[in-house]
Motif scaffolding. Structure first.
Motif, PDB file in Angstrom:
ATOM      1  N   THR A 155       3.841   5.934  -5.724  1.00 37.78           N
ATOM      2  CA  THR A 155       4.249   5.602  -6.885  1.00 37.78           C
ATOM      3  C   THR A 155       2.639   6.406  -7.347  1.00 37.78           C
ATOM      4  O   THR A 155       2.945   7.391  -9.055  1.00 37.78           O
ATOM      5  N   ASP A 156       1.338   6.497  -7.369  1.00 36.27           N
ATOM      6  CA  ASP A 156       0.728   7.433  -7.499  1.00 36.27           C
ATOM      7  C   ASP A 156       0.699   8.879  -7.507  1.00 36.27           C
ATOM      8  O   ASP A 156       0.793   9.718  -8.285  1.00 36.27           O
ATOM      9  N   LYS A 157       1.589   9.605  -6.103  1.00 34.37           N
ATOM     10  CA  LYS A 157       2.699  10.801  -6.032  1.00 34.37           C
ATOM     11  C   LYS A 157       3.102  11.370  -7.354  1.00 34.37           C
ATOM     12  O   LYS A 157       3.739  12.052  -7.737  1.00 34.37           O
ATOM     13  N   LEU A 158       4.271   9.871  -7.744  1.00 34.59           N
ATOM     14  CA  LEU A 158       5.209  10.416  -8.494  1.00 34.59           C
ATOM     15  C   LEU A 158       4.692   9.829  -9.552  1.00 34.59           C
ATOM     16  O   LEU A 158       5.597  10.976 -10.945  1.00 34.59           O
ATOM     17  N   THR A 159       3.952   9.562 -10.650  1.00 32.51           N
ATOM     18  CA  THR A 159       3.213   9.822 -11.650  1.00 32.51           C
ATOM     19  C   THR A 159       2.686  11.119 -11.816  1.00 32.51           C
ATOM     20  O   THR A 159       1.677  11.706 -10.981  1.00 32.51           O
ATOM     21  N   GLU A 214       0.922  -1.279   0.260  1.00 37.86           N
ATOM     22  CA  GLU A 214       0.495   0.040   0.149  1.00 37.86           C
ATOM     23  C   GLU A 214       1.163   1.231  -0.344  1.00 37.86           C
ATOM     24  O   GLU A 214       0.984   2.398  -0.900  1.00 37.86           O
ATOM     25  N   GLU A 215       1.693   1.203   1.051  1.00 39.26           N
ATOM     26  CA  GLU A 215       3.374   2.159   0.687  1.00 39.26           C
ATOM     27  C   GLU A 215       3.650   2.855  -1.137  1.00 39.26           C
ATOM     28  O   GLU A 215       3.335   3.808  -1.260  1.00 39.26           O
ATOM     29  N   TYR A 216       3.852   1.467  -0.741  1.00 36.68           N
ATOM     30  CA  TYR A 216       4.331   1.866  -2.533  1.00 36.68           C
ATOM     31  C   TYR A 216       3.455   1.699  -3.822  1.00 36.68           C
ATOM     32  O   TYR A 216       3.560   3.008  -4.193  1.00 36.68           O
ATOM     33  N   ARG A 217       2.050   1.457  -3.678  1.00 39.49           N
ATOM     34  CA  ARG A 217       1.180   2.212  -3.825  1.00 39.49           C
ATOM     35  C   ARG A 217       0.620   3.604  -3.693  1.00 39.49           C
ATOM     36  O   ARG A 217       0.716   4.651  -5.378  1.00 39.49           O
TER      37      ARG A 217
END
Length: 55
Positions: free
Chosen positions: A51-55, A45-48
């Motif tokens: 990655t949502d913030k970086l895209t 969940e932290e990974y998601r």
């Protein structure tokens, strides 16, 4: 090779424990000043979220 270790993670025990205790993994410490360069991710969940913030 490193991604095979990700499946061994559970709870709040991050990859650092595996990286520092597995003799197969040889790494190098890299000094840095900007904490934003390295992000602590312990769960899928932290990974998601990251990655949502970086895209």
């Amino acid at each position: 090779m490193l991604f095979s270790f990700v499946d061994q993670l559970s709870g709040d025990r991050g990859l650092k424990h595996i990286l520092t205790n597995d003799p197969q993994i040889i790494g190098k410490s890299v000094p840095f000043e900007d904490e934003k360069l390295f992000i602590d991710i312990d769960t899928r969940e932290e990974y998601r979220e990251i990655t949502d913030k970086l895209t």
